[in-house]
Design an enzyme around this catalytic site. Structure first.
Site, PDB file in Angstrom:
ATOM      1  N   SER A 260      -9.210  -5.092   6.369  1.00  0.00           N
ATOM      2  CA  SER A 260     -10.238  -5.796   5.605  1.00  0.00           C
ATOM      3  C   SER A 260      -9.600  -6.988   4.900  1.00  0.00           C
ATOM      4  CB  SER A 260     -10.857  -4.862   4.565  1.00  0.00           C
ATOM      5  OG  SER A 260      -9.912  -4.632   3.535  1.00  0.00           O
ATOM      6  N   LYS A 261     -10.419  -7.733   4.205  1.00  0.00           N
ATOM      7  CA  LYS A 261      -9.937  -8.915   3.477  1.00  0.00           C
ATOM      8  C   LYS A 261      -8.810  -8.565   2.529  1.00  0.00           C
ATOM      9  CE  LYS A 261     -13.202 -12.565   3.310  1.00  0.00           C
ATOM     10  NZ  LYS A 261     -14.147 -13.361   2.600  1.00  0.00           N
ATOM     11  N   ARG A 262      -8.926  -7.400   1.958  1.00  0.00           N
ATOM     12  CA  ARG A 262      -7.931  -6.909   0.997  1.00  0.00           C
ATOM     13  C   ARG A 262      -6.515  -6.955   1.588  1.00  0.00           C
ATOM     14  NH1 ARG A 262      -6.649  -1.654   0.272  1.00  0.00           N
ATOM     15  NH2 ARG A 262      -8.165  -1.050   1.860  1.00  0.00           N
ATOM     16  N   GLY A 264      -5.427  -9.169   3.590  1.00  0.00           N
ATOM     17  CA  GLY A 264      -5.061 -10.528   4.007  1.00  0.00           C
ATOM     18  C   GLY A 264      -5.619 -10.849   5.381  1.00  0.00           C
TER      19      GLY A 264
END
Ligand code: GLU
Length: 487
Positions: A260-262, A264
């Site tokens: 996920s975005k978390r 990177g």
């Protein structure tokens, strides 16, 4: 229909020329997982001298956007993974998909199903209450036309085989067998006559001549259904061989959770624009994500093409490691051509260094690259590192730099200016020799000169080597900056 027990294997389906495809749904931007799928398709085709095609799966009209389509093309181009032919747009081919559905219908491989939503919901509920898995068991499967109700809408369902089993020998996952009783009679045409995704993929793959379907392993279950359609059409008209399948595992974050975005994981455009990465670094990183060649970490495009084999892709999920990606980027920055790097840095200087004018500054920026790039992991760091070159006098001093400029230090700067004034050969080597000699004559350490010199020339306490800085700024600018801070 194909016989109840069937095996798909590379050997039985091999055709002369390899054709692969990347088939993104333009409902979001090109993300890292999609880019890797594109890469593996591209590599496989290149390795075998085949063709690599693109298909935009834009049948979800509500969620497909032009912005996403542009971002996908843009990201692929940037990575050097544009298709060998213009992309196929799936939605535009709906009539052809429907035509195939009607062939299947006419030949008895599919049927009109008049079950209503209410009937289906009731059956689903009953199955739940009786704690058994729900399977479509439509009485319309074998109904003859004289039983078809007039004025009632219907969907078209495939007649999935009910006995035996189907095995796919997947190039990555190995052999996977599913009991045919597990396959339901899935829909290929909706009641409004529009084709479903399941049908569209199969028809497009066939019409595009796709021999190898390389995609995310979230599509494995679809493969068994898609084979039902393929084999139906093969029975009708021939020339619909099973494709070779290779389902590649998903990418997870370093913590093992879904990416996920978390972690990177961003759109490819963000890697380029926000993170300042080079496409060859992202290419190399994606390549190593789930595939390897011995211990090689740095792999060129040419080597990748020569070495890649889909069978060597790991079966397990791979882990995204931002640090590794940045390390690779630093490597490729050091390797990159200076003028190219300068051109990438230049747009970023518009806000960072108001004194930068591309027509004049690009040359200096290019000449500075050899000393800047050894210290930078990405284009943003290169840009930040080059700001001092275009700073306007008198330079704004960072707090730490200002604190270095004591009265003693300013007095030293006056002396340095005097010595450098007399220096006519303005190269890194000569300047180094001159300043070192001066330190010796004054009986002080080089640092005592270099530190205030750096502060005066860059406004910072860190910079490339101080003699490189002098050489890059040139005699006039260097002396002016030194004198601005001298006692
Ligand atoms: N459009 C699908 C996706 O983006 C891929 C379908 C396929 O490769 O067969 O997941």
């Amino acid at each position: 229909m194909a016989s109840a027990t069937d095996t798909v294997s590379a050997g039985s389906t091999a055709r002369d020329k390899v054709v692969t495809r990347f088939a993104p749904s333009p409902t979001g931007f090109l993300h890292i997982g999609g880019a890797r799928t594109a890469l593996f398709n591209w590599l496989y085709a290149r390795h075998h001298g085949g063709t690599y095609l693109l298909r935009i799966e834009d049948t979800d009209r509500a969620r497909s956007t032009d912005a996403a389509i542009d971002a996908i093309f843009d990201g692929l181009e940037w990575l050097g993974l544009g298709g060998d032919e213009p992309a196929v747009f799936q939605f535009a081919r709906s009539d052809r998909h429907a035509e195939v559905a009607h062939k299947l219908l006419e030949a008895g491989h599919a049927y009109r199903c008049y079950l209503t939503q209410e009937e289906l919901a009731a059956r689903r509920e009953l199955a739940q209450a009786e704690r058994r898995p729900f399977r479509i068991d439509s009485e319309w499967r074998d109904a003859t036309p004289d039983h078809w109700p007039a004025d009632q809408s219907y969907v078209v369902r495939m007649k999935a085989p009910r006995e035996g089993e189907t095995t796919i020998v997947d190039k990555v996952q190995g052999s996977i067998t599913v009991q045919n009783s597990e396959l339901d009679d899935f829909i290929i045409l909706r009641s409004d006559g529009t084709p479903t995704y399941m049908l569209a993929v199969v028809v497009d793959d066939h019409d595009m001549g796709v021999t190898h379907v390389i995609r995310g392993d979230d599509h494995i279950n679809n493969a068994f259904r898609q084979l039902v359609i393929i084999r139906g059409m093969h029975a009708i008209e021939g020339g619909w061989p099973d494709p070779v399948y290779a389902h590649i595992p998903l990418i997870h974050g370093a913590d093992g959770a879904k990416l996920s975005k978390r972690h990177g994981a961003l759109g490819v455009d963000a890697y380029r624009d926000e993170m300042g990465l080079l496409p060859e670094a992202v290419f190399n990183y994606l390549l190593r994500l789930g595939w390897g060649h011995g211990d090689e970490e740095i792999i060129s495009r040419e080597q990748a093409v020569a070495w890649f084999d889909i069978g060597d892709v790991n079966k397990g999920a791979s882990r995204f490691d931002l640090k590794k990606l940045l390390n690779l980027n630093g490597h490729y920055i050091r390797e990159a051509d200076d003028a190219r790097l300068a051109a990438l840095v230049a747009p970023r200087l518009a806000t960072l260094a108001p004194g930068f004018a591309p027509d004049k500054g690009l040359d200096l920026l290019t000449r500075a690259m050899p000393v800047l790039k050894v210290r930078a992991a990405d284009i943003n760091e290169l840009a930040a590192g080059s700001v001092f070159l275009f700073a306007q006098r008198p330079l704004a001093m960072a707090e730490k730099a200002a604190s270095l400029l004591t009265d003693d230090a300013r007095a030293i700067l006056t002396k340095v200016a005097g010595v450098l004034e007399a220096e006519n050969v303005w190269t890194t080597e000569v300047l180094e020799a001159t300043v070192k000699q001066m330190a010796e004559e004054l009986g002080i350490g080089l640092g005592k000169i270099a530190q205030p010199l750096r502060a005066s020339l860059t406004g910072q306490t860190t910079s490339p080597g101080i003699f490189d800085v002098l050489a890059l700024l040139g005699k006039d600018e260097s002396l002016s900056r030194i004198r601005d801070q001298a006692a």
